[in-house]
Write a protein that holds these residues in place. Structure first.
Motif, PDB file in Angstrom:
ATOM      1  N   PRO A  71      10.394  -0.890  23.975  1.00 29.67           N
ATOM      2  CA  PRO A  71       9.525   0.297  23.925  1.00 29.67           C
ATOM      3  C   PRO A  71       9.492   0.977  22.560  1.00 29.67           C
ATOM      4  CG  PRO A  71      10.825   0.293  25.928  1.00 29.67           C
ATOM      5  CD  PRO A  71      11.346  -0.839  25.093  1.00 29.67           C
ATOM      6  N   ALA A  72      10.595   0.922  21.816  1.00 33.05           N
ATOM      7  CA  ALA A  72      10.641   1.581  20.505  1.00 33.05           C
ATOM      8  C   ALA A  72       9.661   0.950  19.525  1.00 33.05           C
ATOM      9  CB  ALA A  72      12.057   1.517  19.941  1.00 33.05           C
ATOM     10  N   MET A  73       9.249  -0.285  19.775  1.00 31.36           N
ATOM     11  CA  MET A  73       8.320  -0.979  18.884  1.00 31.36           C
ATOM     12  C   MET A  73       6.864  -0.727  19.258  1.00 31.36           C
ATOM     13  SD  MET A  73      10.348  -4.629  18.750  1.00 31.36           S
ATOM     14  CE  MET A  73       9.097  -5.358  17.675  1.00 31.36           C
ATOM     15  N   MET A  74       6.632   0.017  20.327  1.00 31.80           N
ATOM     16  CA  MET A  74       5.266   0.246  20.801  1.00 31.80           C
ATOM     17  C   MET A  74       4.750   1.598  20.318  1.00 31.80           C
ATOM     18  SD  MET A  74       5.932  -1.059  24.713  1.00 31.80           S
ATOM     19  CE  MET A  74       4.264  -0.641  25.223  1.00 31.80           C
ATOM     20  N   ARG A  75       3.481   1.623  19.922  1.00 27.64           N
ATOM     21  CA  ARG A  75       2.836   2.879  19.519  1.00 27.64           C
ATOM     22  C   ARG A  75       2.396   3.696  20.722  1.00 27.64           C
ATOM     23  NH1 ARG A  75      -1.091   1.088  14.425  1.00 27.64           N
ATOM     24  NH2 ARG A  75       0.587   0.321  13.048  1.00 27.64           N
ATOM     25  N   GLY A  76       2.086   3.033  21.793  1.00 30.97           N
ATOM     26  CA  GLY A  76       1.658   3.707  23.016  1.00 30.97           C
ATOM     27  C   GLY A  76       1.753   2.744  24.176  1.00 30.97           C
ATOM     28  N   PHE A  77       1.742   3.285  25.381  1.00 28.05           N
ATOM     29  CA  PHE A  77       1.868   2.457  26.574  1.00 28.05           C
ATOM     30  C   PHE A  77       0.493   2.054  27.088  1.00 28.05           C
ATOM     31  CE2 PHE A  77       6.088   4.735  27.614  1.00 28.05           C
ATOM     32  CZ  PHE A  77       6.731   3.944  26.681  1.00 28.05           C
ATOM     33  N   GLU A  78       0.366   0.786  27.473  1.00 29.36           N
ATOM     34  CA  GLU A  78      -0.845   0.265  28.080  1.00 29.36           C
ATOM     35  C   GLU A  78      -0.459  -0.594  29.275  1.00 29.36           C
ATOM     36  OE1 GLU A  78      -2.583  -1.773  24.678  1.00 29.36           O
ATOM     37  OE2 GLU A  78      -4.026  -0.149  24.449  1.00 29.36           O
ATOM     38  N   ARG A  79      -1.290  -0.552  30.303  1.00 28.62           N
ATOM     39  CA  ARG A  79      -0.987  -1.290  31.525  1.00 28.62           C
ATOM     40  C   ARG A  79      -0.837  -2.783  31.263  1.00 28.62           C
ATOM     41  NH1 ARG A  79      -6.900  -0.384  34.372  1.00 28.62           N
ATOM     42  NH2 ARG A  79      -8.148  -1.331  32.707  1.00 28.62           N
ATOM     43  N   TYR A  80       0.074  -3.389  32.000  1.00 22.29           N
ATOM     44  CA  TYR A  80       0.376  -4.820  31.978  1.00 22.29           C
ATOM     45  C   TYR A  80       1.125  -5.262  30.726  1.00 22.29           C
ATOM     46  CZ  TYR A  80      -3.603  -4.448  35.193  1.00 22.29           C
ATOM     47  OH  TYR A  80      -4.477  -4.051  36.174  1.00 22.29           O
ATOM     48  N   THR A  81       1.462  -4.343  29.830  1.00 21.27           N
ATOM     49  CA  THR A  81       2.185  -4.733  28.626  1.00 21.27           C
ATOM     50  C   THR A  81       3.594  -5.192  28.997  1.00 21.27           C
ATOM     51  OG1 THR A  81       0.952  -3.135  27.285  1.00 21.27           O
ATOM     52  CG2 THR A  81       3.014  -3.981  26.369  1.00 21.27           C
ATOM     53  N   PRO A  82       4.022  -6.378  28.542  1.00 22.79           N
ATOM     54  CA  PRO A  82       5.378  -6.836  28.856  1.00 22.79           C
ATOM     55  C   PRO A  82       6.399  -6.165  27.938  1.00 22.79           C
ATOM     56  CG  PRO A  82       4.192  -8.523  27.621  1.00 22.79           C
ATOM     57  CD  PRO A  82       3.223  -7.410  27.852  1.00 22.79           C
ATOM     58  N   ILE A  83       7.453  -5.617  28.518  1.00 21.11           N
ATOM     59  CA  ILE A  83       8.514  -4.986  27.728  1.00 21.11           C
ATOM     60  C   ILE A  83       9.870  -5.451  28.250  1.00 21.11           C
ATOM     61  CG2 ILE A  83       7.082  -2.951  27.275  1.00 21.11           C
ATOM     62  CD1 ILE A  83       8.829  -1.411  29.244  1.00 21.11           C
ATOM     63  N   LYS A  84      10.892  -5.258  27.437  1.00 22.11           N
ATOM     64  CA  LYS A  84      12.261  -5.586  27.850  1.00 22.11           C
ATOM     65  C   LYS A  84      13.153  -4.376  27.613  1.00 22.11           C
ATOM     66  CE  LYS A  84      13.341  -7.825  23.408  1.00 22.11           C
ATOM     67  NZ  LYS A  84      13.848  -9.063  22.774  1.00 22.11           N
ATOM     68  N   LEU A  85      14.137  -4.229  28.485  1.00 21.96           N
ATOM     69  CA  LEU A  85      15.048  -3.095  28.445  1.00 21.96           C
ATOM     70  C   LEU A  85      16.474  -3.594  28.597  1.00 21.96           C
ATOM     71  CD1 LEU A  85      13.146  -0.774  30.980  1.00 21.96           C
ATOM     72  CD2 LEU A  85      13.040  -0.604  28.478  1.00 21.96           C
ATOM     73  N   THR A  86      17.395  -2.896  27.963  1.00 19.57           N
ATOM     74  CA  THR A  86      18.816  -3.199  28.116  1.00 19.57           C
ATOM     75  C   THR A  86      19.518  -1.944  28.604  1.00 19.57           C
ATOM     76  OG1 THR A  86      18.770  -4.840  26.337  1.00 19.57           O
ATOM     77  CG2 THR A  86      20.923  -3.956  26.946  1.00 19.57           C
ATOM     78  N   GLY A  87      20.242  -2.074  29.722  1.00 20.03           N
ATOM     79  CA  GLY A  87      20.932  -0.929  30.295  1.00 20.03           C
ATOM     80  C   GLY A  87      21.527  -1.301  31.641  1.00 20.03           C
ATOM     81  N   PHE A  88      21.525  -0.352  32.573  1.00 19.62           N
ATOM     82  CA  PHE A  88      22.103  -0.617  33.896  1.00 19.62           C
ATOM     83  C   PHE A  88      21.294   0.122  34.962  1.00 19.62           C
ATOM     84  CE2 PHE A  88      24.142   3.158  32.227  1.00 19.62           C
ATOM     85  CZ  PHE A  88      24.170   4.034  33.302  1.00 19.62           C
ATOM     86  N   PHE A  89      21.372  -0.389  36.202  1.00 19.31           N
ATOM     87  CA  PHE A  89      20.676   0.222  37.321  1.00 19.31           C
ATOM     88  C   PHE A  89      21.497   1.375  37.892  1.00 19.31           C
ATOM     89  CE2 PHE A  89      18.416  -3.848  37.466  1.00 19.31           C
ATOM     90  CZ  PHE A  89      17.111  -3.410  37.699  1.00 19.31           C
ATOM     91  N   ALA A  90      20.795   2.479  38.198  1.00 23.94           N
ATOM     92  CA  ALA A  90      21.446   3.572  38.912  1.00 23.94           C
ATOM     93  C   ALA A  90      21.770   3.111  40.327  1.00 23.94           C
ATOM     94  CB  ALA A  90      20.549   4.799  38.927  1.00 23.94           C
ATOM     95  N   GLU A  91      22.677   3.822  40.970  1.00 25.18           N
ATOM     96  CA  GLU A  91      23.149   3.379  42.283  1.00 25.18           C
ATOM     97  C   GLU A  91      22.079   3.524  43.361  1.00 25.18           C
ATOM     98  OE1 GLU A  91      26.756   4.431  45.464  1.00 25.18           O
ATOM     99  OE2 GLU A  91      26.719   5.337  43.449  1.00 25.18           O
ATOM    100  N   ASP A  92      21.336   4.624  43.370  1.00 24.75           N
ATOM    101  CA  ASP A  92      20.357   4.869  44.427  1.00 24.75           C
ATOM    102  C   ASP A  92      19.121   3.990  44.263  1.00 24.75           C
ATOM    103  OD1 ASP A  92      21.889   6.755  45.714  1.00 24.75           O
ATOM    104  OD2 ASP A  92      21.049   8.427  44.582  1.00 24.75           O
ATOM    105  N   TYR A  93      18.524   3.649  45.371  1.00 26.34           N
ATOM    106  CA  TYR A  93      17.264   2.926  45.358  1.00 26.34           C
ATOM    107  C   TYR A  93      16.384   3.474  46.475  1.00 26.34           C
ATOM    108  CZ  TYR A  93      19.249   0.338  49.303  1.00 26.34           C
ATOM    109  OH  TYR A  93      19.809   0.005  50.504  1.00 26.34           O
ATOM    110  N   PHE A  94      15.091   3.183  46.397  1.00 24.99           N
ATOM    111  CA  PHE A  94      14.127   3.664  47.384  1.00 24.99           C
ATOM    112  C   PHE A  94      13.250   2.496  47.811  1.00 24.99           C
ATOM    113  CE2 PHE A  94      15.421   7.246  44.880  1.00 24.99           C
ATOM    114  CZ  PHE A  94      15.614   8.254  45.818  1.00 24.99           C
ATOM    115  N   LEU A  95      12.725   2.595  49.028  1.00 26.56           N
ATOM    116  CA  LEU A  95      11.929   1.524  49.622  1.00 26.56           C
ATOM    117  C   LEU A  95      10.500   1.994  49.813  1.00 26.56           C
ATOM    118  CD1 LEU A  95      14.519   0.422  52.337  1.00 26.56           C
ATOM    119  CD2 LEU A  95      14.091  -0.667  50.118  1.00 26.56           C
ATOM    120  N   LEU A  96       9.573   1.372  49.087  1.00 28.00           N
ATOM    121  CA  LEU A  96       8.154   1.684  49.208  1.00 28.00           C
ATOM    122  C   LEU A  96       7.606   0.947  50.421  1.00 28.00           C
ATOM    123  CD1 LEU A  96       5.713   3.126  48.000  1.00 28.00           C
ATOM    124  CD2 LEU A  96       5.350   1.145  46.511  1.00 28.00           C
TER     125      LEU A  96
END
Length: 239
Positions: A59-84
């Motif tokens: 994301p730091a390399m992007m000037r703005g967000f656009e739909r369907y743009t592929p991005i990668k992230l490094t981090g961890f998942f929070a414990e809670d989750y939700f079901l759509l």
């Protein structure tokens, strides 16, 4: 003696004529609207194919967000989750799993994919736990804008939710409340991804347009035979 010229009125059924005159432009307008929608879907499909085939970026390399743009992230998942709720795959009812992903720069809402629903509504599916630092990749997808409603606190709902909108993402405290990230199939922690990006392609809208135009032509033919005296005029002119 020359044949006497007989005057025959063209219209013999005014109610049908008025009804046809009202319906004909509506059918033509609907056909043109479907052609316009087909053009929009063609542009969207080309945009989708180009972006989904691109390499993911941070994301730091992007000037703005656009739909369907592929991005990668490094981090961890929070414990809670939700079901759509009410998400289907191959005709089977299930849920899409939503979970916050924490990076050093921001909190993101991740859609990990689909899981089948248990046979009983009172039971919830067991979601595989994803722990530890990891790198994930996916595609930006817009979150529906919520309708402003007074006197409703923006607190988190129960684990099972019916819609994904900015009210929900705002309550989660993610940094980019207007966007979610749909995991790619080969991404770490992905479930069943098989995403439906576009509800219908341009071909379907062109088929709809053809149907409307065909109905307009049929209407014109029926009007000519049931509400006019074209055949009578032709008969008298030939005498």
């Amino acid at each position: 003696m020359p044949a006497k010229k007989i005057s025959v009125p063209l219209i013999r059924n005014w109610p049908v004529t008025l009804l046809s005159a009202g319906l004909f432009p509506i059918l033509i307008a609907l056909g043109l609207w479907q052609l316009q929608r087909a053009g929009e879907k063609a542009v969207l499909s080309a945009e989708l194919n180009a972006r989904l085939s691109a390499q993911p970026v941070e994301p730091a390399m992007m000037r703005g967000f656009e739909r369907y743009t592929p991005i990668k992230l490094t981090g961890f998942f929070a414990e809670d989750y939700f079901l759509l709720d009410n998400r289907t795959r191959a005709g089977r009812i299930g849920y899409e799993v939503l979970q916050v992903f924490v990076t050093p720069e921001a909190h993101w809402l991740i859609n990990r994919g689909w899981v089948p629903a248990p046979n009983r509504r009172t039971r919830l599916p067991k979601i595989p736990v994803s722990q530890g630092i990891r790198t994930i990749s996916g595609f930006l997808y817009p979150v529906a804008k919520s309708t402003p409603t007074k006197h409703l606190p923006e607190t988190l709902p129960e684990r099972r939710i019916q819609s994904l909108d900015t009210r929900f993402t705002r309550a989660l405290g993610v940094n980019n409340e207007k966007w979610s990230l749909r995991l790619s199939a080969d991404s770490n922690a992905a479930l069943v991804t098989d995403w439906l990006w576009i509800n219908s392609g341009p071909e379907r809208h062109r088929a709809y347009a053809l149907q409307w135009f065909t109905m307009a032509v049929v209407l014109a033919i029926l009007w000519a035979f049931t509400a006019t005296r074209f055949s009578a005029l032709s008969k008298y002119e030939n005498k």
